[in-house]
Design an enzyme around this catalytic site. Sequence first.
Site, PDB file in Angstrom:
ATOM      1  N   LYS A  19      26.270   3.327  25.739  1.00  0.00           N
ATOM      2  CA  LYS A  19      25.061   4.159  26.302  1.00  0.00           C
ATOM      3  C   LYS A  19      25.444   5.193  27.580  1.00  0.00           C
ATOM      4  CE  LYS A  19      24.939   2.100  30.231  1.00  0.00           C
ATOM      5  NZ  LYS A  19      25.286   2.670  31.613  1.00  0.00           N
ATOM      6  N   ALA A 117      27.219  -4.309  25.200  1.00  0.00           N
ATOM      7  CA  ALA A 117      26.966  -3.955  23.805  1.00  0.00           C
ATOM      8  C   ALA A 117      27.632  -5.334  23.193  1.00  0.00           C
ATOM      9  CB  ALA A 117      27.556  -2.757  23.543  1.00  0.00           C
ATOM     10  N   ASP A 149      22.026  -5.238  31.130  1.00  0.00           N
ATOM     11  CA  ASP A 149      22.063  -3.883  29.728  1.00  0.00           C
ATOM     12  C   ASP A 149      22.034  -4.548  28.650  1.00  0.00           C
ATOM     13  OD1 ASP A 149      22.204  -1.998  31.900  1.00  0.00           O
ATOM     14  OD2 ASP A 149      24.086  -1.561  31.666  1.00  0.00           O
TER      15      ASP A 149
HETATM   16  P1  ATP Z   1      28.620  -2.379  33.318  1.00  0.00           P
HETATM   17  O1  ATP Z   1      27.653  -2.865  32.131  1.00  0.00           O
HETATM   18  O2  ATP Z   1      28.737  -3.335  34.586  1.00  0.00           O
HETATM   19  O3  ATP Z   1      27.995  -1.000  33.856  1.00  0.00           O
HETATM   20  P2  ATP Z   1      30.898  -1.098  32.254  1.00  0.00           P
HETATM   21  O4  ATP Z   1      29.917  -0.642  31.062  1.00  0.00           O
HETATM   22  O5  ATP Z   1      31.205  -0.113  33.350  1.00  0.00           O
HETATM   23  O6  ATP Z   1      30.035  -2.197  32.808  1.00  0.00           O
HETATM   24  P3  ATP Z   1      32.453  -3.075  30.516  1.00  0.00           P
HETATM   25  O7  ATP Z   1      33.064  -2.360  29.675  1.00  0.00           O
HETATM   26  O8  ATP Z   1      30.924  -3.809  30.223  1.00  0.00           O
HETATM   27  O9  ATP Z   1      31.965  -1.847  31.849  1.00  0.00           O
HETATM   28  O10 ATP Z   1      33.199  -3.807  31.532  1.00  0.00           O
HETATM   29  C1  ATP Z   1      32.884  -4.527  32.821  1.00  0.00           C
HETATM   30  C2  ATP Z   1      34.221  -5.662  33.001  1.00  0.00           C
HETATM   31  O11 ATP Z   1      33.603  -6.763  32.156  1.00  0.00           O
HETATM   32  C3  ATP Z   1      35.489  -5.312  32.583  1.00  0.00           C
HETATM   33  O12 ATP Z   1      36.236  -5.267  33.684  1.00  0.00           O
HETATM   34  C4  ATP Z   1      35.791  -6.524  31.865  1.00  0.00           C
HETATM   35  O13 ATP Z   1      36.792  -7.276  32.781  1.00  0.00           O
HETATM   36  C5  ATP Z   1      34.695  -7.688  31.623  1.00  0.00           C
HETATM   37  N1  ATP Z   1      34.418  -7.937  30.311  1.00  0.00           N
HETATM   38  C6  ATP Z   1      33.878  -9.063  29.859  1.00  0.00           C
HETATM   39  N2  ATP Z   1      33.706  -9.075  28.622  1.00  0.00           N
HETATM   40  C7  ATP Z   1      33.869  -7.953  27.904  1.00  0.00           C
HETATM   41  C8  ATP Z   1      33.759  -7.157  26.871  1.00  0.00           C
HETATM   42  N3  ATP Z   1      33.555  -7.880  25.781  1.00  0.00           N
HETATM   43  N4  ATP Z   1      33.976  -5.997  26.688  1.00  0.00           N
HETATM   44  C9  ATP Z   1      34.487  -5.372  27.961  1.00  0.00           C
HETATM   45  N5  ATP Z   1      34.735  -5.810  29.058  1.00  0.00           N
HETATM   46  C10 ATP Z   1      34.431  -7.189  29.111  1.00  0.00           C
END
Ligand code: ATP
Length: 309
Positions: A19, A117, A149
């Site tokens: 998103k 997601a 989210d």
């Molecule tokens: P947010 O939803 O906090 O804005 P983001 O989109 O910036 O997050 P994500 O890719 O959701 O970032 O990852 C945030 C942190 O969550 C990562 O640093 C990772 O260590 C942890 N994490 C735990 N599970 C997952 C997953 N299935 N996929 C990605 N990151 C994960």
Amino acid sequence: MATPLTPQADWIRVRVSGKINLALRVGAVRPSGYHPLATVFQSVSLFDEVGVRWAEPGSFSVTTIGDQAGQVPTDGRNIAVRAAKLLADEYGPHRFGAEIVIRKTIPVAGGMAGGSANAAGALLACSVLWDLDISPDELRVLGAQVGADVPFQLMGGTALGTGRGDELVPVLSRGTYHWVLALSEHELSTPAVFGRFDELNPRHAGELAMPTEVMNALVGGDAAALGKVLVNDLAPAATSLRPGLRQVLDAGRELGALGAIVSGAGPTCAFLAANEADAVDLSVRLSSEGLCRAVRRVTGPVPGARLIT
Ligand code: ATP
């Protein structure tokens, strides 16, 4: 090992999308530690895939595949595992387990809610695998307990999120929007960005502004109007932690984007193009600037978590 990359009888597979936030208004931090939000989410066509199959009751494992797979925890901290365990605890304690495989394409810690997601995908996939009698609304309520989210990542499309971003109302959006995403070399921690937001706005108190301009532009299906009103209150905090992002945003604007925005807490930047041809042109030219890890062309809105049949 059998993986959900190819259709197999014992795997349930779900496609989930990244998103971007077309508007992200942030209020003053509450005593609970949360910031009230007024945000317009749009799902875009950057997809992860979540596959699940039966495992022993109480056994939950996860494997990740893809470019940034190594940056995702593969133990109980993985948000998809947390979501599956919560669903099992609520709907059949000691009866369920799951082997989870995630193919990552959504940037990790990139401000595109990839983890959320994956949690949404695990909830939907496990609810089908375990044949649970659970409605989409109940799934969203459970998802909100895993992350703010997650409800939007179950739903997808375009929506206004208030509260922590988890109180959702669909937003009328005409047409398809063409985006160019600049993916960053580096991760940016969402809590760190909110922390910097608080430092930059020490006396921040006023009313939370509703993103009416963005919603009006979406109703009209007017990309040029939308480009002018994209807004992200977290952008100053994100750019102060990653000053290189200013250069990326400026480059996209100079190359003719209708609008440029940091996605969520960053560091992914999103550029709006008038149409597909302009998006191709912008993505090629932005790539050649060499300011980011990768450039991706996506469209929105797209659906949220959906079964792959
Ligand atoms: P947010 O939803 O906090 O804005 P983001 O989109 O910036 O997050 P994500 O890719 O959701 O970032 O990852 C945030 C942190 O969550 C990562 O640093 C990772 O260590 C942890 N994490 C735990 N599970 C997952 C997953 N299935 N996929 C990605 N990151 C994960």
